[in-house]
Scaffold this active site. Sequence first.
Site, PDB file in Angstrom:
ATOM      1  CD1 TRP A   1       4.109   9.120  -1.766  1.00  0.00           C
ATOM      2  CD2 TRP A   1       6.175   8.685  -2.471  1.00  0.00           C
ATOM      3  NE1 TRP A   1       4.540   7.984  -1.120  1.00  0.00           N
ATOM      4  CE2 TRP A   1       5.805   7.698  -1.538  1.00  0.00           C
ATOM      5  CE3 TRP A   1       7.446   8.618  -3.037  1.00  0.00           C
ATOM      6  CZ2 TRP A   1       6.650   6.653  -1.168  1.00  0.00           C
ATOM      7  CZ3 TRP A   1       8.300   7.579  -2.678  1.00  0.00           C
ATOM      8  CH2 TRP A   1       7.898   6.623  -1.755  1.00  0.00           C
TER       9      TRP A   1
ATOM     10  CE  LYS B   1       0.372   4.038  -3.896  1.00  0.00           C
ATOM     11  NZ  LYS B   1       0.896   3.474  -2.652  1.00  0.00           N
TER      12      LYS B   1
ATOM     13  CG  ASP C   1       1.875  10.345  -8.330  1.00  0.00           C
ATOM     14  OD1 ASP C   1       1.117   9.392  -8.573  1.00  0.00           O
ATOM     15  OD2 ASP C   1       2.792  10.280  -7.473  1.00  0.00           O
TER      16      ASP C   1
END
Length: 366
Positions: A103, A197, A173
């Site tokens: 990511w 999440k 992030d």
Amino acid sequence: MGNTALNFGAGPAKLPREVLEDVQSELLSFQKSGMSIMEMSHRSKEYSKINNDAQAAIRKLLNVPDNYRVLFMQGGGLGGFAAVALNLINRTGSADYIVTGTWSNVAAKEAAKYGKVNLVYPLADKPGSIPDQSSWTLNPDASYLYYCDNETVDGVEFPFIPNNPHNVPLVADMSSSIMTKAVDVSKFGVIFGGAQKNIGPAGVVFVIIREDLLGKPMDMCPTILNFTHINKSNSVHNTPATLSVYIMEKVLQWIIKNGGVEGMQKQSLEKSNLLYQTLANSNGYYSCPIDQNVRSRINIPFRVGGEKGNEELEAKFLEEAEKLKMYQLKGHRSVGGIRASLYNAISKQDVSLLIKFMEEFQRAHS
């Protein structure tokens, strides 16, 4: 286990059952209004309270300083990757990126559309590691320094906040690690991530941004991703994902009720230690390819049948797990293997049941 599935998915992930039951109880009639929250105006006093309460809960849980704003936007993590660059890279035209996995690599490529991206070290020959900080090359003129706190695909987590000797805005992030450990927000310029999440369902992105970083977006920045505009309109500049924010606020209250970030952190360490110990005790039957010092507490990839993994055994493992209602244990398509995601709503009992299955599987298939 009754009729309850054990959901070890990387996201959308398991939500606390009591939150889902609470949502269910008022889904048709929010607070006896006769309307679902899904039907109410995003400019109603009811939704305004939900929006403000969710922001307040994040502030409380993370001790967010007064000179930071909490924003909600849409677009998922990918939207966040673009939004960070579009709002921040304009200061000097370049940014530093620490790439530790899938990511952060995607985020760096996205940012390169809008300015110059400097990788602070070459893409690692060996995945699953973080090179020593003494080897990093940091640009004193970078608009910001970016990293992904926890890589969901690769199972790599930062056990530290990266050194930032030039004191440029630090951007993280934290999609998969938010609310799983204490964070000193004052060390960051921006913290952002998808809610799906640890703190809610898919559909909403949280952004915690220091106020001095507002007001400098690129001219090409779309209004929908413009942090300054989102802030001015208190995250209601267009129709937000009202249901997602509503559920997120309930999950945040659930975290507060269950010991806050400290309680989640304690449980996170206990759960991950149990699973890593099982891998270590398997005499190599189960193997984790990640360097021990950067292994994630949250997303744990492993192979079945040895260091390289045995795909036939792994397929059997997944098949037998599903018979026991253990779902979404398949590793990301880019890396294969098995992956167990241990987000906040996953209990120690859930992990214990997974471990029991793993031990029985090894006895039956080794």
